[in-house]
Scaffold this active site. Structure first.
Site, PDB file in Angstrom:
ATOM      1  N   GLY A   7       9.205  38.963 -15.009  1.00  0.00           N
ATOM      2  CA  GLY A   7       8.228  37.775 -15.239  1.00  0.00           C
ATOM      3  C   GLY A   7       6.961  37.551 -15.020  1.00  0.00           C
ATOM      4  N   GLY A   8       6.035  36.720 -15.054  1.00  0.00           N
ATOM      5  CA  GLY A   8       3.985  36.561 -15.132  1.00  0.00           C
ATOM      6  C   GLY A   8       4.313  36.771 -17.117  1.00  0.00           C
TER       7      GLY A   8
ATOM      8  N   HIS B 119      16.771  31.157  -7.392  1.00  0.00           N
ATOM      9  CA  HIS B 119      16.965  31.644  -8.533  1.00  0.00           C
ATOM     10  C   HIS B 119      17.241  33.078  -9.323  1.00  0.00           C
ATOM     11  CE1 HIS B 119      17.100  31.191 -13.174  1.00  0.00           C
ATOM     12  NE2 HIS B 119      16.165  31.961 -12.794  1.00  0.00           N
TER      13      HIS B 119
ATOM     14  N   ASP C 243      12.470  27.619 -17.424  1.00  0.00           N
ATOM     15  CA  ASP C 243      11.710  29.214 -16.769  1.00  0.00           C
ATOM     16  C   ASP C 243      11.370  29.986 -17.480  1.00  0.00           C
ATOM     17  OD1 ASP C 243      12.473  30.925 -15.060  1.00  0.00           O
ATOM     18  OD2 ASP C 243      14.623  31.617 -15.902  1.00  0.00           O
TER      19      ASP C 243
ATOM     20  N   MET D  75      21.212  36.730 -17.432  1.00  0.00           N
ATOM     21  CA  MET D  75      20.872  37.175 -19.050  1.00  0.00           C
ATOM     22  C   MET D  75      21.345  38.665 -19.138  1.00  0.00           C
ATOM     23  SD  MET D  75      17.128  36.737 -17.723  1.00  0.00           S
ATOM     24  CE  MET D  75      17.150  36.583 -16.394  1.00  0.00           C
TER      25      MET D  75
ATOM     26  N   GLY E 269      13.251  38.308 -19.462  1.00  0.00           N
ATOM     27  CA  GLY E 269      12.993  39.764 -19.165  1.00  0.00           C
ATOM     28  C   GLY E 269      12.470  39.725 -18.473  1.00  0.00           C
TER      29      GLY E 269
ATOM     30  N   SER F  22      11.658  32.087  -8.278  1.00  0.00           N
ATOM     31  CA  SER F  22      13.129  33.275  -9.146  1.00  0.00           C
ATOM     32  C   SER F  22      12.519  34.484  -7.622  1.00  0.00           C
ATOM     33  CB  SER F  22      12.774  33.811 -10.141  1.00  0.00           C
ATOM     34  OG  SER F  22      12.198  34.912 -10.603  1.00  0.00           O
TER      35      SER F  22
ATOM     36  N   MET G  59      20.621  40.600 -15.054  1.00  0.00           N
ATOM     37  CA  MET G  59      19.179  41.355 -16.405  1.00  0.00           C
ATOM     38  C   MET G  59      20.364  42.661 -16.526  1.00  0.00           C
ATOM     39  SD  MET G  59      15.274  41.208 -16.560  1.00  0.00           S
ATOM     40  CE  MET G  59      14.898  39.212 -16.072  1.00  0.00           C
TER      41      MET G  59
ATOM     42  N   GLY H 158       6.682  31.185 -16.687  1.00  0.00           N
ATOM     43  CA  GLY H 158       5.493  30.829 -16.481  1.00  0.00           C
ATOM     44  C   GLY H 158       5.005  29.465 -16.206  1.00  0.00           C
TER      45      GLY H 158
ATOM     46  N   ASP I 208      18.157  36.339 -11.159  1.00  0.00           N
ATOM     47  CA  ASP I 208      17.793  37.107 -12.433  1.00  0.00           C
ATOM     48  C   ASP I 208      18.626  38.400 -12.596  1.00  0.00           C
ATOM     49  OD1 ASP I 208      16.084  34.848 -13.952  1.00  0.00           O
ATOM     50  OD2 ASP I 208      14.771  35.560 -12.368  1.00  0.00           O
TER      51      ASP I 208
ATOM     52  N   HIS J 147      20.881  32.955 -13.004  1.00  0.00           N
ATOM     53  CA  HIS J 147      20.772  33.234 -14.391  1.00  0.00           C
ATOM     54  C   HIS J 147      21.283  34.094 -15.247  1.00  0.00           C
ATOM     55  CE1 HIS J 147      17.064  33.123 -17.615  1.00  0.00           C
ATOM     56  NE2 HIS J 147      18.059  33.198 -18.341  1.00  0.00           N
TER      57      HIS J 147
ATOM     58  N   MET K 229      14.184  28.324 -21.039  1.00  0.00           N
ATOM     59  CA  MET K 229      13.079  29.251 -21.404  1.00  0.00           C
ATOM     60  C   MET K 229      12.091  28.763 -22.131  1.00  0.00           C
ATOM     61  SD  MET K 229      14.798  31.437 -19.736  1.00  0.00           S
ATOM     62  CE  MET K 229      13.049  32.847 -19.262  1.00  0.00           C
TER      63      MET K 229
HETATM   64  C1  DX5 Z   1      12.712  35.702 -16.961  1.00  0.00           C
HETATM   65  C2  DX5 Z   1      13.324  35.148 -15.374  1.00  0.00           C
HETATM   66  C3  DX5 Z   1      12.363  34.824 -15.110  1.00  0.00           C
HETATM   67  C4  DX5 Z   1      11.237  35.039 -14.517  1.00  0.00           C
HETATM   68  C5  DX5 Z   1      10.315  33.804 -14.678  1.00  0.00           C
HETATM   69  O1  DX5 Z   1      13.644  36.183 -17.952  1.00  0.00           O
HETATM   70  O2  DX5 Z   1      14.687  34.009 -16.456  1.00  0.00           O
HETATM   71  O3  DX5 Z   1      13.546  33.712 -13.988  1.00  0.00           O
HETATM   72  O4  DX5 Z   1      11.688  35.533 -12.980  1.00  0.00           O
HETATM   73  O5  DX5 Z   1       8.828  34.410 -13.426  1.00  0.00           O
HETATM   74  P1  DX5 Z   1       7.668  33.371 -14.297  1.00  0.00           P
HETATM   75  O6  DX5 Z   1       7.562  32.238 -12.819  1.00  0.00           O
HETATM   76  O7  DX5 Z   1       6.773  34.515 -13.089  1.00  0.00           O
HETATM   77  O8  DX5 Z   1       7.287  33.411 -14.839  1.00  0.00           O
HETATM   78 ZN    ZN Z   2      15.476  33.087 -14.840  1.00  0.00          ZN
END
Ligand code: DX5
Ligand code: ZN
Length: 214
Positions: free
Chosen positions: A143-144, A32, A174, A67, A141, A7, A36, A176, A34, A65, A136
């Protein structure tokens, strides 16, 4: 199948080209991306102009992806920006059947995304229209975030549904994902793992991608 889709949300946005070139030289399968809108999810990331730049440098397919609310409005725009795979949230589409057909008609692979609290059984009448389903494993929303353990059971349910109704449909997870839970997710039936922090915050992202596919 054991595929990895890093991502770019966790990449260095000031050095996006450098990070994409690093991924070009890795064993990752897709990138990937993202998107948003600050309404469907609390965060805002980036839109079509940035996707277009990512496409320019990437040698891997773009796994976009969305969102965003009512994503059917932007199918052609993201195709034009370079998306190869477009996933839309079940929770954000009033007319999912129509949106999935529009994605395929535009020449992309079509996928549906389920939030952690959305049940797999809701795909009973749409999974046959999907090239992939993205589960999901965090609330979307950011990462991390911490992986939600209930995801394993959802992957198994979805594998069973796909075996019955859509044997070619890929299962993607997707949020964690890391080197500890990746083998368990593949064993449960996942085909593609998205990884942001696990890849970009590691000392050696290329090696981490390699290990994730073992
Ligand atoms: C979260 C995103 C993910 C995110 C994953 O809303 O859709 O793609 O970037 O990041 P990690 O792998 O750090 O959870
Ligand atoms: Zn994603």
């Amino acid at each position: 199948m054991r595929m990895v889709s890093p991502s770019l949300l966790s990449a260095d946005f000031g050095n996006l080209q450098r990070d994409i070139e690093m991924l070009n030289g890795s064993e990752c399968d897709w990138l990937h991306v993202d998107v948003m809108d600050g309404i469907f999810v609390p965060n805002i990331s980036f839109g079509q102009p940035v996707v277009r730049h990512i496409k320019k440098h990437s040698q891997k397919p773009l796994d976009v992806h969305l969102m965003i609310m009512d994503p059917g409005r932007y199918v052609q725009d993201f195709r034009d920006a370079g998306a190869d795979i477009l996933t839309v949230h079940y929770e954000a589409c009033t007319h999912l059947d129509r949106v999935l057909h529009a994605i395929k008609d535009a020449g992309m692979k079509a996928g549906v995304v389920l939030n952690p609290a959305t049940s797999v059984c809701l795909l009973e009448d749409s999974v046959q229209l999907c090239d992939l389903v993205l589960l999901m494993s965090v609330n979307p929303g950011f990462g991390g975030q911490k992986f939600i353990e209930n995801t394993y059971s959802k992957v198994r349910q979805l594998r069973e549904l796909c075996n019955r109704k859509a044997p070619l449909c890929l299962i993607e997870v997707d949020g964690g994902v890391n080197l500890q839970n990746a083998p368990l997710l593949y064993e449960a039936g996942a085909d593609v793992l998205v990884a942001g922090n696990a890849v970009f915050k590691s000392d050696d992202p290329v090696a981490t991608i390699h290990q994730m596919k073992l």
